[in-house]
Design a protein around this motif. Sequence first.
Motif, PDB file in Angstrom:
ATOM      1  N   LYS A  72       0.855  -1.459  -0.004  1.00  0.00           N
ATOM      2  CA  LYS A  72      -0.014   0.023   0.100  1.00  0.00           C
ATOM      3  C   LYS A  72       0.947   1.173  -0.055  1.00  0.00           C
ATOM      4  CE  LYS A  72      -4.588   0.216   0.040  1.00  0.00           C
ATOM      5  NZ  LYS A  72      -5.150   0.863  -1.122  1.00  0.00           N
ATOM      6  N   LYS A  73       1.994   1.235   0.629  1.00  0.00           N
ATOM      7  CA  LYS A  73       2.748   2.252   0.652  1.00  0.00           C
ATOM      8  C   LYS A  73       3.656   2.508  -0.368  1.00  0.00           C
ATOM      9  CE  LYS A  73       4.036   1.380   5.445  1.00  0.00           C
ATOM     10  NZ  LYS A  73       5.341   1.503   6.160  1.00  0.00           N
ATOM     11  N   SER A  74       3.648   1.537  -1.427  1.00  0.00           N
ATOM     12  CA  SER A  74       4.627   1.467  -2.524  1.00  0.00           C
ATOM     13  C   SER A  74       3.957   2.336  -3.873  1.00  0.00           C
ATOM     14  CB  SER A  74       4.947  -0.080  -3.022  1.00  0.00           C
ATOM     15  OG  SER A  74       3.894  -0.340  -3.883  1.00  0.00           O
ATOM     16  N   PRO A  75       5.055   2.770  -4.739  1.00  0.00           N
ATOM     17  CA  PRO A  75       4.454   3.321  -5.975  1.00  0.00           C
ATOM     18  C   PRO A  75       3.541   2.588  -6.867  1.00  0.00           C
ATOM     19  CG  PRO A  75       6.825   2.993  -6.233  1.00  0.00           C
ATOM     20  CD  PRO A  75       6.381   2.541  -4.938  1.00  0.00           C
ATOM     21  N   HIS A  76       3.647   1.083  -6.562  1.00  0.00           N
ATOM     22  CA  HIS A  76       2.575   0.390  -7.392  1.00  0.00           C
ATOM     23  C   HIS A  76       1.175   0.428  -6.867  1.00  0.00           C
ATOM     24  CE1 HIS A  76       6.431  -1.118  -8.760  1.00  0.00           C
ATOM     25  NE2 HIS A  76       5.839  -1.164  -9.868  1.00  0.00           N
ATOM     26  N   ALA A  77       0.783   1.070  -5.811  1.00  0.00           N
ATOM     27  CA  ALA A  77      -0.483   0.959  -5.256  1.00  0.00           C
ATOM     28  C   ALA A  77      -0.927   2.385  -5.357  1.00  0.00           C
ATOM     29  CB  ALA A  77      -0.462   0.675  -3.691  1.00  0.00           C
ATOM     30  N   VAL A  78      -0.043   3.358  -5.118  1.00  0.00           N
ATOM     31  CA  VAL A  78      -0.421   4.772  -5.327  1.00  0.00           C
ATOM     32  C   VAL A  78       0.661   5.420  -6.124  1.00  0.00           C
ATOM     33  CG1 VAL A  78      -0.926   6.876  -3.874  1.00  0.00           C
ATOM     34  CG2 VAL A  78      -1.249   4.578  -2.593  1.00  0.00           C
ATOM     35  N   ASN A  79       0.336   6.175  -7.001  1.00  0.00           N
ATOM     36  CA  ASN A  79       1.306   6.857  -7.600  1.00  0.00           C
ATOM     37  C   ASN A  79       0.370   7.891  -8.378  1.00  0.00           C
ATOM     38  OD1 ASN A  79       0.279   5.865 -10.536  1.00  0.00           O
ATOM     39  ND2 ASN A  79       1.273   3.996  -9.514  1.00  0.00           N
ATOM     40  N   ARG A  80       1.118   9.074  -9.111  1.00  0.00           N
ATOM     41  CA  ARG A  80       0.511  10.184  -9.631  1.00  0.00           C
ATOM     42  C   ARG A  80      -0.474   9.661 -11.137  1.00  0.00           C
ATOM     43  NH1 ARG A  80       3.489  11.020 -14.422  1.00  0.00           N
ATOM     44  NH2 ARG A  80       5.399   9.622 -14.438  1.00  0.00           N
ATOM     45  N   THR A  81      -0.296   8.482 -11.417  1.00  0.00           N
ATOM     46  CA  THR A  81      -0.847   8.172 -12.756  1.00  0.00           C
ATOM     47  C   THR A  81      -2.194   7.423 -12.357  1.00  0.00           C
ATOM     48  OG1 THR A  81      -0.174   5.723 -12.613  1.00  0.00           O
ATOM     49  CG2 THR A  81       1.005   7.402 -13.993  1.00  0.00           C
TER      50      THR A  81
END
Length: 196
Positions: A72-81
């Motif tokens: 959940k903390k990773s850029p794969h769960a949350v990112n600008r896209t």
Amino acid sequence: MEEKKEEIKDEKKKGCICSLCCLIKKCIVIFVPGIIIALILFVIIEAALVPTSKPKFCGKCHEMDEVYASWKKSPHAVNRTGVEVGCIECHLPPKDKFFSHLTAKAYTGAKDSLLHIVGADYDAKEVRKKVREHMTNEVCLKCHSKIKDNQFDKDIADFHDEMVFNPEEGTEPAKCIECHADSAHVRDDDDEDEDE
Ligand code: HEC
Ligand code: HEC
Ligand code: HEC
Ligand code: HEC
């Protein structure tokens, strides 16, 4: 007289007039139910695949070891896209390889569930080591194939080219996760890991 009767009986038994009609009839009898069964199976499999493929489902068991939280903390769960990359994108063969996806899912699903109930205590460090060994660059390149010719930053592209795609003769191409270990799971104890 007897023979004629016999012949007519035979034809009646088969229920068709010529051999071609017979063949067509046979085909229909075999294929139509086949197709219907295949369709039903497909719908059932899809219905079973969708909910059991969601990160929340995996997280039910994998919350214990922070796997879900760290994802959940990773850029794969949350990112600008706004694109969410779920667990199975990295941990199962791709869905377009339907059979290897399905068998891997069935096998790992059964193994996970069984070991969850009867297995020894979950040793995150051991499992992590195993996962790291098996994680190939292909998994990441499925989506990041353009890193080779990064349009935004030539230095990054050159660096990846040198490290991964065209390494110096005699050196192994580096693995993505050697440098991007925390891109999938951001853990507080990651530094500790490196020292081991
Ligand atoms: C019923 C509980 C349960 C569920 C649900 C579950 N897991 Fe697991 N998982 C486990 C256990 C227990 C292990 C340790 C098995 C072992 O030691 O090989 C494990 C191990 C793993 C491993 C590392 C071991 C390996 O063989 O690669 C990965 C990766 C993994 N699970 C991913 C997932 C994903 C992705 C999902 C959702 C599709 C999921 N799990 C759902 C219980 C579960
Ligand atoms: C971007 C790819 C990627 C995604 C998405 C991803 N993982 Fe992982 N996973 C990895 C990599 C790489 C490792 C090994 C390195 C590490 O643990 O940091 C790993 C390690 C693991 C492990 C073994 C290590 C441990 O600490 O127990 C499990 C279990 C696991 N992942 C399950 C999941 C689950 C469940 C999800 C979704 C909630 C998920 N992964 C999402 C790439 C991914
Ligand atoms: C299903 C597609 C998919 C897979 C598989 C995947 N990624 Fe990603 N990755 C993404 C997306 C989408 C983002 C977010 C893009 C962004 O923020 O610009 C991302 C972000 C990243 C970032 C952060 C980029 C930044 O700008 O900070 C790194 C590093 C990364 N991925 C490495 C990996 C590695 C290593 C693997 C293999 C273990 C992997 N990815 C697997 C789709 C994927
Ligand atoms: C030797 C270390 C190393 C290896 C191996 C490596 N990278 Fe990188 N990667 C970096 C560094 C350094 C950067 C730039 C800083 C950053 O964004 O983390 C970077 C940046 C990225 C980015 C962000 C690009 C951007 O424009 O911001 C992505 C995505 C990425 N790498 C994916 C991968 C993938 C996929 C692989 C495997 C094919 C890989 N990397 C292998 C070190 C590495």
